[in-house]
Design a protein around this motif. Sequence first.
Motif, mmCIF file in Angstrom:
data_model
loop_
_atom_site.group_PDB
_atom_site.id
_atom_site.type_symbol
_atom_site.label_atom_id
_atom_site.label_comp_id
_atom_site.label_asym_id
_atom_site.label_seq_id
_atom_site.Cartn_x
_atom_site.Cartn_y
_atom_site.Cartn_z
ATOM 1 N N PRO A 129 0.824 -1.212 0.000
ATOM 2 C CA PRO A 129 0.000 0.000 0.000
ATOM 3 C C PRO A 129 0.858 1.261 0.000
ATOM 4 N N VAL A 130 0.346 2.299 -0.649
ATOM 5 C CA VAL A 130 1.017 3.597 -0.675
ATOM 6 C C VAL A 130 -0.026 4.684 -0.454
ATOM 7 N N ALA A 131 0.455 5.894 -0.176
ATOM 8 C CA ALA A 131 -0.457 7.017 -0.004
ATOM 9 C C ALA A 131 -1.099 7.379 -1.332
ATOM 10 N N GLY A 132 -2.324 7.840 -1.289
ATOM 11 C CA GLY A 132 -3.007 8.276 -2.497
ATOM 12 C C GLY A 132 -2.544 9.664 -2.918
ATOM 13 N N GLY A 133 -3.199 10.210 -3.916
ATOM 14 C CA GLY A 133 -2.874 11.563 -4.367
ATOM 15 C C GLY A 133 -2.211 11.625 -5.725
ATOM 16 N N ARG A 134 -1.585 10.527 -6.153
ATOM 17 C CA ARG A 134 -0.964 10.508 -7.474
ATOM 18 C C ARG A 134 -1.923 9.910 -8.491
ATOM 19 N N PRO A 135 -1.826 10.345 -9.757
ATOM 20 C CA PRO A 135 -2.686 9.746 -10.790
ATOM 21 C C PRO A 135 -2.382 8.260 -10.940
ATOM 22 N N ALA A 136 -3.408 7.490 -11.256
ATOM 23 C CA ALA A 136 -3.238 6.045 -11.400
ATOM 24 C C ALA A 136 -2.599 5.709 -12.734
ATOM 25 N N ASP A 137 -1.615 4.790 -12.703
ATOM 26 C CA ASP A 137 -1.087 4.196 -13.928
ATOM 27 C C ASP A 137 -1.929 2.996 -14.338
ATOM 28 N N LEU A 138 -2.546 2.354 -13.345
ATOM 29 C CA LEU A 138 -3.359 1.162 -13.587
ATOM 30 C C LEU A 138 -4.559 1.190 -12.659
ATOM 31 N N THR A 139 -5.727 0.929 -13.218
ATOM 32 C CA THR A 139 -6.950 0.832 -12.429
ATOM 33 C C THR A 139 -7.410 -0.625 -12.388
ATOM 34 N N LEU A 140 -7.692 -1.133 -11.192
ATOM 35 C CA LEU A 140 -8.249 -2.468 -11.011
ATOM 36 C C LEU A 140 -9.716 -2.322 -10.633
ATOM 37 N N GLN A 141 -10.595 -2.896 -11.444
ATOM 38 C CA GLN A 141 -12.030 -2.790 -11.214
ATOM 39 C C GLN A 141 -12.613 -4.174 -10.953
ATOM 40 N N PHE A 142 -12.987 -4.445 -9.704
ATOM 41 C CA PHE A 142 -13.534 -5.740 -9.309
ATOM 42 C C PHE A 142 -15.062 -5.688 -9.319
ATOM 43 N N SER A 143 -15.664 -6.766 -9.797
ATOM 44 C CA SER A 143 -17.110 -6.930 -9.712
ATOM 45 C C SER A 143 -17.412 -8.410 -9.491
ATOM 46 N N GLU A 144 -18.644 -8.714 -9.111
ATOM 47 C CA GLU A 144 -19.011 -10.082 -8.756
ATOM 48 C C GLU A 144 -20.313 -10.479 -9.441
ATOM 49 N N MET A 145 -20.378 -11.743 -9.874
ATOM 50 C CA MET A 145 -21.578 -12.281 -10.502
ATOM 51 C C MET A 145 -21.840 -13.678 -9.942
ATOM 52 N N ALA A 146 -23.104 -14.090 -9.980
ATOM 53 C CA ALA A 146 -23.437 -15.437 -9.512
ATOM 54 C C ALA A 146 -22.838 -16.496 -10.422
ATOM 55 N N GLU A 147 -22.871 -16.275 -11.723
ATOM 56 C CA GLU A 147 -22.289 -17.178 -12.714
ATOM 57 C C GLU A 147 -21.610 -16.349 -13.795
ATOM 58 N N LEU A 148 -20.453 -16.777 -14.250
ATOM 59 C CA LEU A 148 -19.752 -16.054 -15.304
ATOM 60 C C LEU A 148 -20.124 -16.649 -16.659
ATOM 61 N N PRO A 149 -20.534 -15.818 -17.612
ATOM 62 C CA PRO A 149 -20.806 -16.342 -18.962
ATOM 63 C C PRO A 149 -19.513 -16.809 -19.609
ATOM 64 N N GLU A 150 -19.582 -17.873 -20.373
ATOM 65 C CA GLU A 150 -18.393 -18.372 -21.044
ATOM 66 C C GLU A 150 -18.090 -17.511 -22.259
ATOM 67 N N LYS A 151 -16.959 -16.825 -22.215
ATOM 68 C CA LYS A 151 -16.542 -15.981 -23.337
ATOM 69 C C LYS A 151 -15.792 -16.852 -24.346
ATOM 70 N N THR A 152 -16.076 -16.662 -25.613
ATOM 71 C CA THR A 152 -15.408 -17.415 -26.676
ATOM 72 C C THR A 152 -14.778 -16.444 -27.656
ATOM 73 N N GLY A 153 -13.996 -16.988 -28.569
ATOM 74 C CA GLY A 153 -13.334 -16.152 -29.562
ATOM 75 C C GLY A 153 -11.959 -15.721 -29.095
ATOM 76 N N GLY A 154 -11.228 -15.080 -30.003
ATOM 77 C CA GLY A 154 -9.876 -14.667 -29.684
ATOM 78 C C GLY A 154 -8.878 -15.768 -29.999
ATOM 79 N N HIS A 155 -7.632 -15.459 -29.766
ATOM 80 C CA HIS A 155 -6.526 -16.360 -30.102
ATOM 81 C C HIS A 155 -5.934 -16.893 -28.808
ATOM 82 N N SER A 156 -6.079 -18.192 -28.528
ATOM 83 C CA SER A 156 -5.589 -18.793 -27.297
ATOM 84 C C SER A 156 -4.068 -18.915 -27.327
ATOM 85 N N ILE A 157 -3.413 -18.428 -26.271
ATOM 86 C CA ILE A 157 -1.949 -18.464 -26.219
ATOM 87 C C ILE A 157 -1.434 -19.254 -25.018
ATOM 88 N N LEU A 158 -2.329 -19.643 -24.103
ATOM 89 C CA LEU A 158 -1.898 -20.430 -22.946
ATOM 90 C C LEU A 158 -3.063 -21.259 -22.439
#
Length: 331
Positions: free
Chosen positions: A24-53
Motif C-alpha cells: 500500500p502507498v499514499a493516495g494523491g498521485r494519478p493512477a497508472d493502472l486501475t483495477l475494477q472488481f465486480s461479482e456475478m453469480a455465474e460467469l458467462p463463457e466468453k469465446t473467440g480470440g486467439h488462445s496463447i496459454l
Amino acid sequence: MTRFHYRAYEMQIISNQLLDSLMPVAGGRPADLTLQFSEMAELPEKTGGHSILRTTGMNAAGLPYLEVFMADEDGNGPWLAKHRSDKGAIDYILHASPKRIEVIVQSGTPAEDIEAYLTGAVFGYFLRLCGSSCLHGGFLSWQGKAIGVVGPKGAGKSTLTAGWAQQGLPVLADDVGCLIANGESWKIASAYPRIRLWPATFNGLALENAQKIGNVMSFADKVYVDLENSPFCFEAEAQPLGAILVLAPRTAGELTIEKLIGASALAALLGQIYAPQAGGKQARIRDVKMLTDVIKTVAVYRAALPNRYDWLRHNSMELLDQIIDEFSGNA
C-alpha cells in the motif's frame, strides 16, 4: 466508493477492492493502472480470440485452471485470462489504453485465488500487453545492483532466491522481473513483498511458520513467505540490473558455473522471457532488441546448483561473491 492505493512494477495502482498481496502507498498521485472488481453469480463463457496459454492442470470439468486469449494473432487487446477451478471462476480482462484490468469474480470464489492469479500470471501478461519485456525468475538486490535468477521449472530459481533472501538479500520480485530502460542500462522493477515457495523448499530452508502467510491458492500446496518479516527484506525501489544467473538442471555433484557472452547469452535470456507466446511478432522482435541491449551492460552466467539444501544454507554466498566480483569489475 472506497479506493485503495498500491504500487507494483513502477505503476501507481488504484483498486476498488482491498488487496493483501500488494504494497500500500499514499493516495494523491494519478493512477497508472486501475483495477475494477465486480461479482456475478455465474460467469458467462466468453469465446473467440486467439488462445496463447492453456495450463496442463485441469478442474473436474476438464477445463484448464488458466487460459489466456489475445484478441488476434497480432497481439491486439483486450486480452482475457480465464481461471476455472472446482471452487470458483474469474475473468481478468486486460486493457492497455487506458491501463486497466477488469476482474469479474464468481460469487464464492476463494479470495486467495483471485490475488494469486492477479499478482502472478495476470500482471505478467498485462506488462507484456503494455509493451514491457519481462524475465521469468526471482530478482534480488545486493550492493546497489539487481541480480536475476532465471531458469526452467525445477532448476531451483525459487529455491536460490529464497536461500539468498534468507541470508539478507532484499527481494525485488518473484516470478516476473520487468525490465525498465535506464539510459544506456537497465533496471528491474520492484514488485510486491511476498515470495511463493513449495513446502519442500520452505521446510528444506528450515523456515519458521511465523514467516508464512498461508497458501498461495486454495487448491495448491505452495505457500507465501512474508518479505517484511525478519530475516527477509523487500526492496521497494527499482534497481540497476547487474547480473543474471541462468540455471541449468540441478546436479548431484558440486556447483558448476560459466560466463555467457554474445549469442550464447542472448539465446539463454530469450529462453527465459515471461509469456513469450503473447504479443505476436512485434513483441518477439522487441524481446530480441531489448535483450541484445541488456547483454551489453549485464553479466550473464549459466550455473547448475547442487541439489542439496545444506549447500544453500552454507555455501550459496560463495556463488554470489563470484557474480559480485564480476559485475563490480573486480575479477
